[in-house]
Enzyme design. Sequence first.
Site, PDB file in Angstrom:
ATOM      1  N   GLU A   1      16.132  42.630  29.182  1.00  0.00           N
ATOM      2  CA  GLU A   1      14.991  43.535  29.006  1.00  0.00           C
ATOM      3  C   GLU A   1      14.740  43.825  27.529  1.00  0.00           C
ATOM      4  O   GLU A   1      15.616  43.691  26.690  1.00  0.00           O
ATOM      5  CB  GLU A   1      15.219  44.846  29.750  1.00  0.00           C
ATOM      6  CG  GLU A   1      16.636  45.420  29.666  1.00  0.00           C
ATOM      7  CD  GLU A   1      17.100  45.807  28.282  1.00  0.00           C
ATOM      8  OE1 GLU A   1      16.284  46.389  27.522  1.00  0.00           O
ATOM      9  OE2 GLU A   1      18.264  45.538  27.932  1.00  0.00           O
TER      10      GLU A   1
ATOM     11  N   GLU B   1      18.858  43.036  26.063  1.00  0.00           N
ATOM     12  CA  GLU B   1      18.135  41.757  26.039  1.00  0.00           C
ATOM     13  C   GLU B   1      18.880  40.599  26.705  1.00  0.00           C
ATOM     14  O   GLU B   1      18.626  39.424  26.428  1.00  0.00           O
ATOM     15  CB  GLU B   1      17.706  41.387  24.607  1.00  0.00           C
ATOM     16  CG  GLU B   1      18.791  41.019  23.637  1.00  0.00           C
ATOM     17  CD  GLU B   1      18.303  40.780  22.195  1.00  0.00           C
ATOM     18  OE1 GLU B   1      18.757  39.794  21.565  1.00  0.00           O
ATOM     19  OE2 GLU B   1      17.494  41.595  21.693  1.00  0.00           O
TER      20      GLU B   1
END
Length: 349
Positions: free
Chosen positions: A172, A315
């Site tokens: 994300e 991430e």
Amino acid sequence: MNWLMASCATPNQQFLALAQARQAQLTKPPQALGTLETIAIRLAGLQACEQPSVERVQISIFAGDHGIVAEGVSAFPQAVTQQMVANFLQGGAAISVLAKSLQASLEIVDVGILEPLPEQAGLVIQRAGAGTANSLQTAAMTCEQVQLALQAGYAAAERAYSHQAELFIGGEMGIGNTTAATVLYCALLNLSPSTMTGAGTGLDAAGIAHKTQVITQILQRHAACGQDALAWLTCAGGFEIAALTGAYLRAAQLGLPILLDGFITTAAALVALKLQPALQDWLFLSHTSAERGHQSAIAALGLQPLLDLNLRLGEGSGAAIALPIMRQACLLHNQMATFAEAAVAGKLR
């Protein structure tokens, strides 16, 4: 959204038992490889095969902006979300470097950053909006928007499955998303904002205190959600968290094992688990995040991390770092000799 309620695939007990039997025959003392044995055995059952593998990996990074940033809960400006998406696409981010080194397939999904980027290779555009609303003032998403975001995750899992991925990693990017994730943890696990609220992108003590107050107020504003996970996701979540939720549910329905990253992805998994408890069988947790509260959350969820490296980047980076451990677990399971093959005497009793 009837697919949300579809059953998760069922692990194959026959292959799980075969994997357990093989581990007992390998040239090592029983359980000497610890968690590596558990990984291989679980994967054999999930993949319904004698030789589990996680060589073909799909990494999908979902990006979205958060209206709650207006309340001063982040040390970084909201523009960083779009700037980091551009960095992912240019190959300069941690996950970009890791995915390349692991020969994993990487895609970036714009689920709702404020300012969209032009179409380009590696970017999937499936927007639910231009950032969520401010959850302190109103619901973060409309019912339509949360369905669009969940659908973006569904589509990512479908792509991974169609590409014959053996493992799905979700990541994300979204400035402000630790606030949204913390609200979900507190609301759905009955945890305290004072113990769950962390520094996020780097807040100081005063910033954390303010963020804790904002989270407390969000919880009070949307208290009518009760223990309804989908309602909390709609009222206080984010586009990328909803997309991760949808991706995890669909991956499990398709029989695709999942490697969770850190603080944000575990919050998405929490929502998904509330909707489908059988999802638990399909989850592996890469690491314990350094973000305050993650340890309490994963303990409540019964998840066992593979690593603890003081990471809090997000991430998908922690999952990518843990992937070689899962690959080594498979190699050991598949390629070690048995006592009979190596003509080594087994245990006396």
